[in-house]
Design a protein around this motif. Structure first.
Motif, PDB file in Angstrom:
ATOM      1  N   ASP A  25       4.279   2.681   7.717  1.00  0.00           N
ATOM      2  CA  ASP A  25       4.751   2.673   9.031  1.00  0.00           C
ATOM      3  C   ASP A  25       3.717   1.782   9.901  1.00  0.00           C
ATOM      4  OD1 ASP A  25       7.222   3.772   8.636  1.00  0.00           O
ATOM      5  OD2 ASP A  25       6.451   5.932   9.390  1.00  0.00           O
ATOM      6  N   ALA A  26       2.508   2.222   9.782  1.00  0.00           N
ATOM      7  CA  ALA A  26       1.366   1.522  10.519  1.00  0.00           C
ATOM      8  C   ALA A  26       1.304   0.104  10.173  1.00  0.00           C
ATOM      9  CB  ALA A  26       0.248   2.043  10.383  1.00  0.00           C
ATOM     10  N   ALA A  27       1.433  -0.109   8.743  1.00  0.00           N
ATOM     11  CA  ALA A  27       1.113  -1.679   8.069  1.00  0.00           C
ATOM     12  C   ALA A  27       2.357  -2.419   8.630  1.00  0.00           C
ATOM     13  CB  ALA A  27       1.131  -1.357   6.635  1.00  0.00           C
ATOM     14  N   ALA A  28       3.637  -1.802   8.826  1.00  0.00           N
ATOM     15  CA  ALA A  28       4.733  -2.603   9.004  1.00  0.00           C
ATOM     16  C   ALA A  28       4.453  -3.059  10.640  1.00  0.00           C
ATOM     17  CB  ALA A  28       5.751  -1.674   8.864  1.00  0.00           C
ATOM     18  N   THR A  29       4.161  -1.889  11.455  1.00  0.00           N
ATOM     19  CA  THR A  29       4.068  -2.563  12.830  1.00  0.00           C
ATOM     20  C   THR A  29       2.874  -3.536  13.024  1.00  0.00           C
ATOM     21  OG1 THR A  29       4.624  -0.091  13.490  1.00  0.00           O
ATOM     22  CG2 THR A  29       3.266  -1.367  15.162  1.00  0.00           C
ATOM     23  N   VAL A  30       1.813  -3.218  12.505  1.00  0.00           N
ATOM     24  CA  VAL A  30       0.729  -4.134  12.546  1.00  0.00           C
ATOM     25  C   VAL A  30       1.124  -5.775  11.907  1.00  0.00           C
ATOM     26  CG1 VAL A  30      -1.670  -4.831  11.623  1.00  0.00           C
ATOM     27  CG2 VAL A  30      -1.135  -2.457  12.413  1.00  0.00           C
ATOM     28  N   PHE A  31       1.959  -5.822  10.872  1.00  0.00           N
ATOM     29  CA  PHE A  31       2.445  -6.871  10.475  1.00  0.00           C
ATOM     30  C   PHE A  31       3.363  -7.511  11.117  1.00  0.00           C
ATOM     31  CE2 PHE A  31       2.159  -5.388   5.674  1.00  0.00           C
ATOM     32  CZ  PHE A  31       0.672  -5.618   5.676  1.00  0.00           C
ATOM     33  N   VAL A  32       4.219  -6.860  12.123  1.00  0.00           N
ATOM     34  CA  VAL A  32       4.985  -7.564  13.071  1.00  0.00           C
ATOM     35  C   VAL A  32       4.269  -8.028  14.111  1.00  0.00           C
ATOM     36  CG1 VAL A  32       6.747  -6.978  14.650  1.00  0.00           C
ATOM     37  CG2 VAL A  32       7.084  -6.024  12.610  1.00  0.00           C
ATOM     38  N   THR A  33       3.313  -7.540  14.525  1.00  0.00           N
ATOM     39  CA  THR A  33       2.353  -7.737  15.795  1.00  0.00           C
ATOM     40  C   THR A  33       1.476  -8.703  15.471  1.00  0.00           C
ATOM     41  OG1 THR A  33       0.993  -6.049  15.720  1.00  0.00           O
ATOM     42  CG2 THR A  33       2.976  -5.776  17.164  1.00  0.00           C
ATOM     43  N   SER A  34       0.701  -8.771  14.388  1.00  0.00           N
ATOM     44  CA  SER A  34      -0.568  -9.485  14.034  1.00  0.00           C
ATOM     45  C   SER A  34      -0.355 -10.295  12.802  1.00  0.00           C
ATOM     46  CB  SER A  34      -1.803  -8.591  13.881  1.00  0.00           C
ATOM     47  OG  SER A  34      -1.897  -7.770  14.919  1.00  0.00           O
ATOM     48  N   GLY A  35       0.786 -10.224  11.943  1.00  0.00           N
ATOM     49  CA  GLY A  35       0.855 -11.088  10.519  1.00  0.00           C
ATOM     50  C   GLY A  35       0.570 -10.229   9.352  1.00  0.00           C
ATOM     51  N   VAL A  36       0.910 -10.526   8.450  1.00  0.00           N
ATOM     52  CA  VAL A  36       0.497  -9.865   7.015  1.00  0.00           C
ATOM     53  C   VAL A  36      -1.034 -10.015   6.705  1.00  0.00           C
ATOM     54  CG1 VAL A  36       2.805  -9.559   6.268  1.00  0.00           C
ATOM     55  CG2 VAL A  36       1.142 -11.725   5.629  1.00  0.00           C
ATOM     56  N   GLN A  37      -1.428 -10.740   7.304  1.00  0.00           N
ATOM     57  CA  GLN A  37      -3.099 -11.057   6.993  1.00  0.00           C
ATOM     58  C   GLN A  37      -3.894 -10.459   8.100  1.00  0.00           C
ATOM     59  OE1 GLN A  37      -4.095 -12.380   4.169  1.00  0.00           O
ATOM     60  NE2 GLN A  37      -1.888 -13.061   3.861  1.00  0.00           N
ATOM     61  N   ALA A  38      -3.462  -9.499   8.712  1.00  0.00           N
ATOM     62  CA  ALA A  38      -4.283  -8.828   9.642  1.00  0.00           C
ATOM     63  C   ALA A  38      -5.379  -7.810   9.031  1.00  0.00           C
ATOM     64  CB  ALA A  38      -3.192  -7.617  10.413  1.00  0.00           C
ATOM     65  N   PRO A  39      -6.197  -7.543   9.350  1.00  0.00           N
ATOM     66  CA  PRO A  39      -7.436  -6.994   8.882  1.00  0.00           C
ATOM     67  C   PRO A  39      -6.845  -5.335   8.373  1.00  0.00           C
ATOM     68  CG  PRO A  39      -8.341  -7.897  10.933  1.00  0.00           C
ATOM     69  CD  PRO A  39      -6.534  -8.001  10.966  1.00  0.00           C
TER      70      PRO A  39
END
Length: 191
Positions: A25-39
């Motif tokens: 869930d957290a990865a999906a949220t971070v991917f939406v806001t920061s892209g899949v290359q997010a740290p």
């Protein structure tokens, strides 16, 4: 992990499953806001777990991306019947499911671009196998209730919605969700 006595693969402990779901869930949220290359540290912080927990569940970024993709397909698939059972009308359930589907598609485009592998075809097949029947169920219920036209197929509608979502992120003036709402309202029976 706890080993099963019947020869099946070992099951994860309840806390390990909770951590994995929190990570997805957290990865999906971070991917939406920061892209899949997010740290990865951003994902760990959002999930409230340590970096080691992420790497224990998902040794590579590709493993995490595939898991997020599958997790989102499952969440979208499960939302359809739940909405149909708990929403006032089948049309409203269909419209609400389309919101879930649009959210998934926005994330999916970034995930697919990041993967760029042979496994992408298998994921797309999985996506179609899980979501087309859900959309068909919602369409059939709304058509059966006399709320929408009967001349649209689930795959056709999903493909149209997918095409409307392709431009999301490229132009801040483009609102795919509004266009999808117009498309769905166009399904309503007149009179």
């Amino acid at each position: 992990m706890v080993a099963d006595t019947d020869g099946r693969a070992p099951r994860k402990r309840a806390d390990a499953r909770r951590n994995q779901l929190a990570l997805l869930d957290a990865a999906a949220t971070v991917f939406v806001t920061s892209g899949v290359q997010a740290p990865v540290r951003d994902i760990a912080a959002a999930a409230g777990v340590g970096m080691g927990t992420i790497y224990r569940h998902f040794p590579t970024r590709a493993d995490l991306i595939v898991a997020v993709y599958r997790h989102q397909v499952e969440a979208c698939a499960e939302a359809g019947p739940a909405l149909l059972a708990n929403t006032a009308t089948p049309y409203t359930a269909l419209a609400n499911w389309m919101d879930h589907f649009v959210d998934f598609l926005v994330t999916k485009h970034g995930l697919a671009a990041a993967l760029q592998s042979d496994g992408l075809d298998a994921l797309h097949t999985y996506f179609l196998d899980r979501l087309v029947p859900v959309c068909a169920q919602l369409l059939d219920a709304a058509a059966g209730a006399g709320e929408i036209r009967t001349d649209v197929a689930a795959y056709e509608l999903m493909r149209g919605v997918g095409n409307l979502c392709v431009g999301v992120g490229d132009d801040t003036r483009y609102d795919a969700r509004h266009l999808v709402e117009l498309l769905i309202s166009g399904l309503r029976r007149q009179g």
